[in-house]
Design an enzyme around this catalytic site. Structure first.
Site, short mmCIF file in Angstrom:
data_model
loop_
_atom_site.label_atom_id
_atom_site.label_comp_id
_atom_site.label_asym_id
_atom_site.label_seq_id
_atom_site.Cartn_x
_atom_site.Cartn_y
_atom_site.Cartn_z
N GLU A 191 0.96 -1.20 -0.09
CA GLU A 191 -0.06 0.11 -0.10
C GLU A 191 0.96 1.26 -0.07
O GLU A 191 1.74 1.40 0.74
CB GLU A 191 -1.02 0.05 1.26
CG GLU A 191 -1.83 -1.25 1.32
CD GLU A 191 -2.79 -1.40 0.18
OE1 GLU A 191 -2.98 -0.57 -0.74
OE2 GLU A 191 -3.47 -2.52 0.26
N CYS B 87 -7.49 -1.03 8.81
CA CYS B 87 -6.10 -1.07 8.08
C CYS B 87 -5.71 0.23 7.54
O CYS B 87 -4.55 0.77 8.01
CB CYS B 87 -5.96 -2.07 6.87
SG CYS B 87 -6.13 -3.79 7.54
N HIS C 35 -0.89 -5.47 3.25
CA HIS C 35 -1.96 -6.63 2.99
C HIS C 35 -1.44 -8.19 2.71
O HIS C 35 -0.62 -8.15 1.72
CB HIS C 35 -2.90 -6.18 2.14
CG HIS C 35 -4.03 -5.13 2.71
ND1 HIS C 35 -4.25 -4.14 2.58
CD2 HIS C 35 -4.80 -5.46 3.97
CE1 HIS C 35 -5.31 -3.50 3.22
NE2 HIS C 35 -5.54 -4.38 4.16
#
Length: 156
Positions: free
Chosen positions: A42, A104, A123
């Site tokens: 991410e 998250c 993730h």
């Protein structure tokens, strides 16, 4: 450190990590239950849009992480470069600019905010016959070592 699936408690623990430990980099790992044998790197955290209830039935006021924070914060780790330069046999790695609008992404944005961008979020898929804890641990170690190399290049 395991963070709770509770917005305010996770935020408080992330603040404590940055204030007490003052790390060079904080790497967060979250479960992407829909991902099958895919690791997702991410790039940024988003400040708004948190409407889903946490484990205690709450969501942030106004659906926002930080009332005075920017719309999004980018990691100082270039996840796209990392994604292009790394491979782990037996699992796909992809690049993302959207960690979702739940704990998250909330945790990631909070950590980017308190750490001035010196945070990363990965993730991971659920454990399975093909993605064992040992395999996933080694894959994460490879990825994190590459992140630390980027941190070293920044400091020079």
């Amino acid at each position: 450190m395991q963070l709770p699936v509770v917005y305010q408690k996770a935020k408080k623990q992330v603040f404590t990590i940055w204030k007490s430990l003052q790390p060079l980099l904080t790497v967060h790992v979250g479960l992407a239950s829909s991902a099958k044998a895919i690791i997702i790197l991410e790039q940024c955290g988003k400040n708004k849009g948190y409407q889903e209830m946490d484990a205690c039935g709450f969501h942030p006021e106004g659906g926002c992480c930080m009332l005075d924070g920017p719309e999004k914060i980018e990691s100082t780790i270039n996840m796209k470069t990392l994604w292009k330069n790394i491979s782990v046999e037996g699992i796909d790695i992809i690049f993302s600019r959207d960690a979702g609008r739940y704990i998250c992404d909330y945790t990631y944005y909070t950590s980017l905010y308190y750490g001035n961008g010196r945070a990363a979020f990965i993730h991971v898929p659920p454990l399975s016959k093909s993605v064992t804890a040992d395999f996933l641990g080694k894959a994460l170690q490879t990825i994190i070592l590459e992140m630390l190399k980027q941190c070293g290049e920044e400091r020079e």
